[in-house]
Design an enzyme around this catalytic site. Structure first.
Site, PDB file in Angstrom:
ATOM      1  N   GLU A  17       0.825  -1.217   0.000  1.00  0.00           N
ATOM      2  CA  GLU A  17       0.000   0.000   0.000  1.00  0.00           C
ATOM      3  C   GLU A  17       0.860   1.269   0.000  1.00  0.00           C
ATOM      4  OE1 GLU A  17      -2.699   0.397   3.340  1.00  0.00           O
ATOM      5  OE2 GLU A  17      -3.533   2.254   2.571  1.00  0.00           O
ATOM      6  N   LYS A  68      -2.398  -1.986  -3.230  1.00  0.00           N
ATOM      7  CA  LYS A  68      -3.460  -1.150  -2.649  1.00  0.00           C
ATOM      8  C   LYS A  68      -3.072   0.320  -2.847  1.00  0.00           C
ATOM      9  CE  LYS A  68      -5.914  -0.209   1.688  1.00  0.00           C
ATOM     10  NZ  LYS A  68      -6.580  -0.843   2.824  1.00  0.00           N
TER      11      LYS A  68
HETATM   12  P1  13P Z   1      -9.142   4.187   4.210  1.00  0.00           P
HETATM   13  O1  13P Z   1     -10.026   3.503   3.195  1.00  0.00           O
HETATM   14  O2  13P Z   1      -9.900   4.796   5.346  1.00  0.00           O
HETATM   15  O3  13P Z   1      -8.150   5.106   3.559  1.00  0.00           O
HETATM   16  O4  13P Z   1      -8.309   3.045   4.926  1.00  0.00           O
HETATM   17  C1  13P Z   1      -7.767   2.028   4.203  1.00  0.00           C
HETATM   18  C2  13P Z   1      -6.511   1.597   4.841  1.00  0.00           C
HETATM   19  O5  13P Z   1      -6.332   0.427   5.110  1.00  0.00           O
HETATM   20  C3  13P Z   1      -5.476   2.593   5.112  1.00  0.00           C
HETATM   21  O6  13P Z   1      -4.271   1.974   5.438  1.00  0.00           O
END
Ligand code: 13P
Length: 353
Positions: free
Chosen positions: A179, A224
């Site tokens: 991510e 992500k």
């Molecule tokens: P949000 O969808 O609230 O951005 O959170 C997703 C997430 O896992 C952030 O690390």
């Protein structure tokens, strides 16, 4: 081992399914509770997660749930562990592995590096024993034109950490969710769509370079990313079509086709906005024959209505669960390009499907 990981990665992005991010650290969860005057106790954090994971049709929308360390060790209200509750619902348990972002030394003020690599292989072993099938690590990239951020040093350091994390996960038996979040909210988020695009391109370029160098297997990972959106403080609005097209074009340029799937974060978008963007991305992806499934891994954009209805009150559990299932179904439709704005208003949608 490897084909098992590929199967888990595929299951996480199965048609019409996405991931519920419920891995707020204790501090973040408490902050959200405090803002709504919900007492910040371990029991209420447990009750809240119990409410989410036992919502009607949970497994039909949520292929997996990202948990925090406290939650993966807890039992639900009926005495089963949360891992057992999720397994019974047909949803895979996952775990947040990073320990959060810190200032990156000798970099621009506000540039962060995500920590948590020390002893990671041992922690992976323990979480595998607890039943985790996948993991998450979030890198935070802040755009700050005044300081020239993000610097290459920041992008390189974060990409390197993501790659080492992903390699350790795959070696230890977890599918890594990689991510890299380019922040769209916060005081500094004044970037235009064009600047956001340029930073996403640099970020993804660094990330896949490092993943490649670390021998990470693309078929056994999920990306992500954030969507390419103007900063919330930019005063610029972009159409749903522009956000979707810019996001998809960027991903097509920088993400190898072998990656098992892409599951977006919501990052401060409104609930309906995050769903509309995901839907449009899928409509365009179909037309352009994009190589990977594109779905959601939302935290706030899935949980917010449920949390605001619940407010810590047992009498509101059912209403809050209905709100989560409603958003689950709407995002499941969006992941297939089958959502439309009129469905947002249909309160009985879950019952009629
Ligand atoms: P949000 O969808 O609230 O951005 O959170 C997703 C997430 O896992 C952030 O690390």
């Amino acid at each position: 081992m490897s084909s098992q990981l590929a199967a888990v990665a595929k299951a996480l992005v199965a048609p019409g399914k996405g991931i519920l991010a419920a891995d707020e650290s204790t501090g973040t969860c408490n902050k959200r509770f405090a803002a709504l005057n919900i007492p910040q106790t371990e029991e209420l954090r447990r009750n809240y997660r119990d409410l989410l994971f036992t919502a009607p049709s949970f497994g039909s929308y949520f292929s997996g749930v990202i948990l925090y360390d406290e939650t993966i060790r807890q039992n639900g209200r009926d005495g089963r562990t949360f891992v057992e509750i999720l397994q019974a619902a047909g949803s895979l348990p996952g775990i947040k592995l990073d320990t959060g972002p810190q200032q990156l030394a000798l970099a621009n003020p506000g540039e962060k590096i995500t920590e948590g690599l020390d002893g990671l292989a041992k922690r992976v072993d323990e979480y595998v024993k607890l039943g985790a099938k996948f993991a998450k690590w979030r890198a935070v990239i802040t755009i700050d034109a005044a300081h020239g951020s993000p610097s290459d040093a920041c992008l390189h350091a974060n990409a390197g950490a993501l790659a080492r994390y992903a390699a350790i996960c795959q070696a230890g038996g977890l599918v890594p969710i990689v991510e890299p979040e380019v922040l769209m909210d916060g005081d500094l988020a004044t970037q235009s769509l064009e600047t956001s695009l340029a930073v996403h391109e640099r970020t993804l370029h660094h990330v896949f370079n490092e993943l490649h160098r670390a021998n990470v297997v693309y078929e056994e990972m999920i990306l992500k990313p954030s969507m390419v959106i103007p900063g919330l403080k930019s005063g610029e609005t972009a159409s749903v079509r522009d956000v979707a097209q810019t996001t998809l074009t960027t991903l097509l340029r920088y993400v190898p086709a072998a990656v098992a799937g892409i599951a977006f974060l919501s990052g401060g978008q409104g609930n309906e906005e995050a769903t509309a963007h995901l839907n449009e991305i899928n409509v365009l992806a179909k037309a352009e024959n994009a190589p990977w499934p594109l779905t959601f891994s939302y935290g706030r954009a899935l949980q917010q209505p449920a949390l605001h209805l619940w407010l810590g009150d047992d009498a509101k559990v059912e209403a809050a669960q209905a709100a989560l299932s409603h958003r689950g179904l709407l995002n499941s439709l969006a992941a297939q390009g089958k959502w439309s704005p009129d469905l947002e208003k249909q309160r009985d949608l879950v019952a009629t499907r």
